[in-house]
Design an enzyme around this catalytic site. Structure first.
Site, PDB file in Angstrom:
ATOM      1  CB  ALA A  29      -0.916  -0.015   1.214  1.00  0.00           C
ATOM      2  CG  ASN A  30      -0.198   4.723  -1.709  1.00  0.00           C
ATOM      3  OD1 ASN A  30      -0.909   5.569  -1.170  1.00  0.00           O
ATOM      4  ND2 ASN A  30      -0.575   4.081  -2.810  1.00  0.00           N
ATOM      5  NE  ARG A  31       4.692   6.396   5.113  1.00  0.00           N
ATOM      6  CZ  ARG A  31       4.626   5.591   6.175  1.00  0.00           C
ATOM      7  NH1 ARG A  31       3.519   5.541   6.886  1.00  0.00           N
ATOM      8  NH2 ARG A  31       5.654   4.856   6.514  1.00  0.00           N
ATOM      9  CB  SER A  32      -2.908   8.047  -0.692  1.00  0.00           C
ATOM     10  OG  SER A  32      -4.087   8.790  -0.955  1.00  0.00           O
ATOM     11  CB  ALA A  95      -1.795   7.573  -4.051  1.00  0.00           C
TER      12      ALA A  95
END
Ligand code: C5P
Length: 225
Positions: A29-32, A95
């Protein structure tokens, strides 16, 4: 002046991160946070648009007056966007993970004492913005992407605008010292075929309202030729 109404218009918005599964319990995942995309969906609805928000996993409530399609992966996000068409305009604020795991394990990967860690082979995800912006009868009249850059912001944003066939790119400065990534404020430059507009540093809700008003003005101008 007041923005024209978006009544009768349908606008598609993507927001949040995607989660790309490794096995039944793990993902990439990512931090969006989804904050900017959700604010844009709410602002468009506030101007009277019918809004479909395709959202990855976020901790935010569904904005009032918006149809929300909840997805996890990039492939699901693309499918939900295609299903939502036709749309007059589309804003791609998500994102999206650039890669997914080539082979999702059906069972939880187990660590064995003394064993070697698994090697994750990655494959590229579809570019949702580029897919929806590609020329064709279903292309929304106004397609807007985002570009989060740490350097040579305008050069990269204009390159992205042309490469992905977007009409506008909302470029923002995500150098750590800007404090924008994960913060409540944003400072953007709007890159269009006509040039670059630098907007002041604003609350993400104010950026959303300003962008929604710009979208309403552009669609109204196109409608009257
Ligand atoms: O290439 P990059 O990720 O920097 O492009 C950012 C823009 O493209 C954003 O508008 C983002 O929502 C969109 N995008 C997408 N699908 C991808 C990657 C990016 O829609 N797989």
């Amino acid at each position: 002046g007041a923005a024209p109404s978006l009544a009768g218009r349908h606008v598609l918005v993507t927001s949040g991160p995607t989660h790309e599964p490794i096995d039944p319990v793990r993902y990439i995942a990512n931090r969006s946070s989804g904050r900017q995309g959700h604010a844009i969906a709410a602002a468009l609805a506030g101007l009277g648009a019918r809004v479909t928000l395709v959202s990855g996993p976020v901790a935010l409530p569904d904005p009032a007056g918006v149809t929300v399609r909840h997805v996890e992966t990039a492939q699901q996000m693309l499918a939900a966007c295609q299903t939502a068409l036709p749309a007059d305009a589309a804003v791609f604020a998500a994102a999206v993970a650039d890669w997914r795991v080539a082979h999702e394990a059906a069972l939880k990967l187990k660590k064995k004492p003394g064993g070697t860690p698994p090697e994750l082979a990655l494959v590229p995800n579809p570019d949702i913005l580029a897919a929806i912006a590609a020329p064709g009868p279903q292309r929304p009249r106004l397609v807007i992407g985002f570009a989060a850059e740490t350097h040579e912001i305008l050069m990269h944003a204009e390159g992205k605008r042309q490469r992905k066939n977007a009409d506008w790119i909302v470029a923002n400065d995500v150098r750590p010292e800007s404090g924008i990534m994960g913060g409540t404020e944003n400072q953007v430059q709007l890159v269009t075929a006509a040039g670059v507009e630098a907007w002041p540093r604003l609350d993400k809700d104010a950026v959303a309202q300003r962008l929604a008003a710009r979208i309403a003005t552009a669609l109204a101008a196109q409608a009257t030729g």
